[in-house]
Design an enzyme around this catalytic site. Sequence first.
Site, PDB file in Angstrom:
ATOM      1  N   SER A   1      66.322 -15.126 -76.398  1.00  0.00           N
ATOM      2  CA  SER A   1      66.496 -13.686 -76.543  1.00  0.00           C
ATOM      3  C   SER A   1      66.771 -12.995 -75.219  1.00  0.00           C
ATOM      4  O   SER A   1      67.719 -13.319 -74.525  1.00  0.00           O
ATOM      5  CB  SER A   1      65.252 -13.119 -77.227  1.00  0.00           C
ATOM      6  OG  SER A   1      65.448 -11.772 -77.508  1.00  0.00           O
ATOM      7  N   HIS A   2      65.880 -12.078 -74.843  1.00  0.00           N
ATOM      8  CA  HIS A   2      66.061 -11.241 -73.664  1.00  0.00           C
ATOM      9  C   HIS A   2      65.563 -11.924 -72.395  1.00  0.00           C
ATOM     10  O   HIS A   2      65.652 -11.344 -71.318  1.00  0.00           O
ATOM     11  CB  HIS A   2      65.298  -9.942 -73.875  1.00  0.00           C
ATOM     12  CG  HIS A   2      63.861 -10.206 -74.249  1.00  0.00           C
ATOM     13  ND1 HIS A   2      63.512 -10.735 -75.465  1.00  0.00           N
ATOM     14  CD2 HIS A   2      62.721 -10.076 -73.553  1.00  0.00           C
ATOM     15  CE1 HIS A   2      62.213 -10.917 -75.509  1.00  0.00           C
ATOM     16  NE2 HIS A   2      61.693 -10.526 -74.350  1.00  0.00           N
TER      17      HIS A   2
ATOM     18  N   ASP B   1      70.959  -7.444 -76.074  1.00  0.00           N
ATOM     19  CA  ASP B   1      70.251  -8.449 -75.282  1.00  0.00           C
ATOM     20  C   ASP B   1      70.927  -9.819 -75.346  1.00  0.00           C
ATOM     21  O   ASP B   1      72.036  -9.956 -75.847  1.00  0.00           O
ATOM     22  CB  ASP B   1      68.798  -8.550 -75.747  1.00  0.00           C
ATOM     23  CG  ASP B   1      68.692  -9.169 -77.133  1.00  0.00           C
ATOM     24  OD1 ASP B   1      69.632  -9.003 -77.917  1.00  0.00           O
ATOM     25  OD2 ASP B   1      67.671  -9.816 -77.424  1.00  0.00           O
TER      26      ASP B   1
ATOM     27  N   ASP C   1      70.702 -12.500 -77.190  1.00  0.00           N
ATOM     28  CA  ASP C   1      71.214 -13.037 -78.453  1.00  0.00           C
ATOM     29  C   ASP C   1      71.713 -11.956 -79.402  1.00  0.00           C
ATOM     30  O   ASP C   1      71.981 -12.237 -80.572  1.00  0.00           O
ATOM     31  CB  ASP C   1      70.158 -13.904 -79.133  1.00  0.00           C
ATOM     32  CG  ASP C   1      68.889 -13.132 -79.462  1.00  0.00           C
ATOM     33  OD1 ASP C   1      68.593 -12.150 -78.771  1.00  0.00           O
ATOM     34  OD2 ASP C   1      68.195 -13.513 -80.425  1.00  0.00           O
TER      35      ASP C   1
ATOM     36  N   ASP D   1      70.365  -9.226 -80.782  1.00  0.00           N
ATOM     37  CA  ASP D   1      69.623  -8.561 -81.864  1.00  0.00           C
ATOM     38  C   ASP D   1      68.934  -7.277 -81.417  1.00  0.00           C
ATOM     39  O   ASP D   1      68.521  -6.480 -82.241  1.00  0.00           O
ATOM     40  CB  ASP D   1      68.643  -9.522 -82.566  1.00  0.00           C
ATOM     41  CG  ASP D   1      67.646 -10.158 -81.626  1.00  0.00           C
ATOM     42  OD1 ASP D   1      67.679  -9.856 -80.411  1.00  0.00           O
ATOM     43  OD2 ASP D   1      66.833 -10.975 -82.107  1.00  0.00           O
ATOM     44  N   ARG D   2      68.803  -7.075 -80.101  1.00  0.00           N
ATOM     45  CA  ARG D   2      68.158  -5.840 -79.624  1.00  0.00           C
ATOM     46  C   ARG D   2      69.196  -4.781 -79.285  1.00  0.00           C
ATOM     47  O   ARG D   2      70.361  -5.116 -79.024  1.00  0.00           O
ATOM     48  CB  ARG D   2      67.342  -6.122 -78.370  1.00  0.00           C
ATOM     49  CG  ARG D   2      66.184  -7.059 -78.612  1.00  0.00           C
ATOM     50  CD  ARG D   2      65.331  -7.191 -77.383  1.00  0.00           C
ATOM     51  NE  ARG D   2      64.156  -7.975 -77.704  1.00  0.00           N
ATOM     52  CZ  ARG D   2      63.004  -7.914 -77.072  1.00  0.00           C
ATOM     53  NH1 ARG D   2      62.858  -7.118 -76.034  1.00  0.00           N
ATOM     54  NH2 ARG D   2      61.990  -8.647 -77.439  1.00  0.00           N
TER      55      ARG D   2
ATOM     56  N   LYS E   1      67.058  -8.394 -86.817  1.00  0.00           N
ATOM     57  CA  LYS E   1      67.425  -7.122 -86.229  1.00  0.00           C
ATOM     58  C   LYS E   1      68.822  -7.271 -85.652  1.00  0.00           C
ATOM     59  O   LYS E   1      69.276  -8.389 -85.404  1.00  0.00           O
ATOM     60  CB  LYS E   1      66.405  -6.680 -85.186  1.00  0.00           C
ATOM     61  CG  LYS E   1      66.126  -7.649 -84.061  1.00  0.00           C
ATOM     62  CD  LYS E   1      64.961  -7.113 -83.249  1.00  0.00           C
ATOM     63  CE  LYS E   1      64.703  -7.923 -82.000  1.00  0.00           C
ATOM     64  NZ  LYS E   1      63.807  -9.056 -82.240  1.00  0.00           N
TER      65      LYS E   1
HETATM   66  C1  G16 Z   1      60.937 -10.942 -80.770  1.00  0.00           C
HETATM   67  C2  G16 Z   1      60.597 -10.638 -82.193  1.00  0.00           C
HETATM   68  C3  G16 Z   1      60.292  -9.175 -82.338  1.00  0.00           C
HETATM   69  C4  G16 Z   1      59.200  -8.765 -81.379  1.00  0.00           C
HETATM   70  C5  G16 Z   1      59.614  -9.129 -79.960  1.00  0.00           C
HETATM   71  C6  G16 Z   1      58.522  -8.885 -78.949  1.00  0.00           C
HETATM   72  O1  G16 Z   1      62.126 -10.323 -80.418  1.00  0.00           O
HETATM   73  O2  G16 Z   1      61.643 -10.966 -83.068  1.00  0.00           O
HETATM   74  O3  G16 Z   1      59.906  -8.965 -83.657  1.00  0.00           O
HETATM   75  O4  G16 Z   1      58.960  -7.397 -81.467  1.00  0.00           O
HETATM   76  O5  G16 Z   1      59.916 -10.500 -79.902  1.00  0.00           O
HETATM   77  O6  G16 Z   1      57.465  -9.722 -79.215  1.00  0.00           O
HETATM   78  P1  G16 Z   1      56.246  -9.839 -78.222  1.00  0.00           P
HETATM   79  O7  G16 Z   1      55.704  -8.450 -78.066  1.00  0.00           O
HETATM   80  O8  G16 Z   1      55.300 -10.785 -78.892  1.00  0.00           O
HETATM   81  O9  G16 Z   1      56.778 -10.346 -76.901  1.00  0.00           O
HETATM   82  P2  G16 Z   1      63.260 -11.103 -79.632  1.00  0.00           P
HETATM   83  O10 G16 Z   1      64.343 -10.091 -79.427  1.00  0.00           O
HETATM   84  O11 G16 Z   1      62.603 -11.547 -78.353  1.00  0.00           O
HETATM   85  O12 G16 Z   1      63.628 -12.239 -80.509  1.00  0.00           O
END
Ligand code: G16
Length: 543
Positions: A113-114, A277, A279, A281-282, A376
């Site tokens: 992800s990010h 981000d 991937d 999705d953000r 998302k």
């Molecule tokens: C993932 C999850 C999200 C979550 C985020 C932050 O996002 O899919 O639902 O809100 O992590 O999670 P945490 O607070 O546990 O770090 P992504 O964009 O990283 O896949």
Amino acid sequence: MTVRTVSTTPFADQKPGTSGLRKKVIAFQKPHYLENFVQSIFDSIGAPAGSTLTVGGDGRYYNREAIQIILKMAAANGFGRVLVGQGGILSTPAASCVIRKYQTFGGIVLSASHNPGGPDGDFGIKYNIGNGGPAPEKVTEAIFDRSKTITAYRILEAVDVGLDVVGETPLGGMVVQVIDPVSDYADLMETLFDFGAIRALLAGGFRLKFDAMHAVTGPYAKEIIEQRLGAPVGSVMNGVPLTDFGNGHPDPNLTYAHELVEIVYGDNAPDFGAASDGDGDRNMILGRGFFVTPSDSLAVLAANATRVPGYKAGLAGIARSMPTSAAADRVAAALGIPCYETPTGWKFFGNLMDAGRVTLCGEESFGTGSDHVREKDGLWAVLFWLNVLAVRDQSVEAIVREHWAKFGRNVYSRHDYEGLPLEAANELMKHVHDSFPSLPGSQLGSYQVQFCDDFSYTDPVDGSVSTGQGVRIGFTDGSRVVLRLSGTGTEGATLRIYLEAYEPDVSRHHLDAQVALAELIGLALQVTELKARTGRDQPTVIT
Ligand code: G16
């Protein structure tokens, strides 16, 4: 080509977090590490022989190598066909779209992800089920259980499969089908939004900047925003995906998307700015010199949904994660539709969407989406905003201020303390838990504590229960402080402090969130004893 059965021993640390298994690249490069996890997935999901799988990733370092291993293991485990994005690329929402459109049994998405990429960066892998969404906890737990007892994995001995040309290649008894990663997703967007209205807005001089942060959305944004919607070339910045994201941190927030932020807050700023981000999705949404919190973004989109073709029939309901502000709840109440509060993690929205209970979902962590897919979706949120802007013909700031005037403002901020020693972070959380009996009723500054608890959730569709989902300290005036340890980091612990206060008074809506929340921020530091326990009193990231 022969199938090799390779003996292995379990790794103890393959428990999926908030969104799949995320580790340093070097962890995944350890012999058998990725293979063990992939075999644990295949052993847990019960895919019938000949099933089709979707595979793709955000293009980060180790993406291609991992895909070759997964393809050879899929062939050795009886899959009939794998759909792979060209070059190994599929954004997370595009993977969800492909799984749904072609009704594949499930999908494997490679992304951290990010989190930063590159040889010293992070890598990740997650399994998505047939509805296109992240595997629910009962599936991730089964995968983890399997990873603890695994003794062997199966892999085909074969040369690597070409991934750069669209077409089909046999691999053992399986077919690898390389697909265009963008077109299915872009076509889906055209069914939801009024591309004609957005084209007209852009032709009328409305200027935008989309920052793909050298991550996966570059090709998607160029196709949709520059090609199909006709924005001038250059409207998409950092649009070439790089394996290390150009040494950047592909997290669309005010700290890490600073290049875009400087443009949008600078001279001659565009009307609209957005970023996505690693991937895809953000999303982060900006007006000229104006930041829209993700919580407000969800609420504004919900309030304006019927202006957009894909949602003109109205919303069945809204869902938000617990730490996300209650701004969307106010819209749901006004619309007379339900609003669900779930734990952090997009996987908790899947059942609600499948059951037709909610249409829009959102999280404070820069995630917004709808039931068009089961992830998302960053570009979707950008297009939704553009569609609303095209219809309303007002600035982003004017739309948000009007929204606050009508519903009141849920003033909101999140403070992250990254890279804390694990033990200190766990002790801090334990200390707060230990304070539960004494906190309710106590007066902290001008706030009185009404309740504190550890959030747990019972899924209204399948009855599954998730406990320990974050500490809530609620005050009598409706303000709250929420504390959680992140489930997506790969180094030490990240403490997230979420702060929220409700402000109905329009004359105070102009206040900076950090100013408006200053007392609550101080109280959070006091209750957690953060400085004494960690030596820190300044967050790493404020959003
Ligand atoms: C993932 C999850 C999200 C979550 C985020 C932050 O996002 O899919 O639902 O809100 O992590 O999670 P945490 O607070 O546990 O770090 P992504 O964009 O990283 O896949």
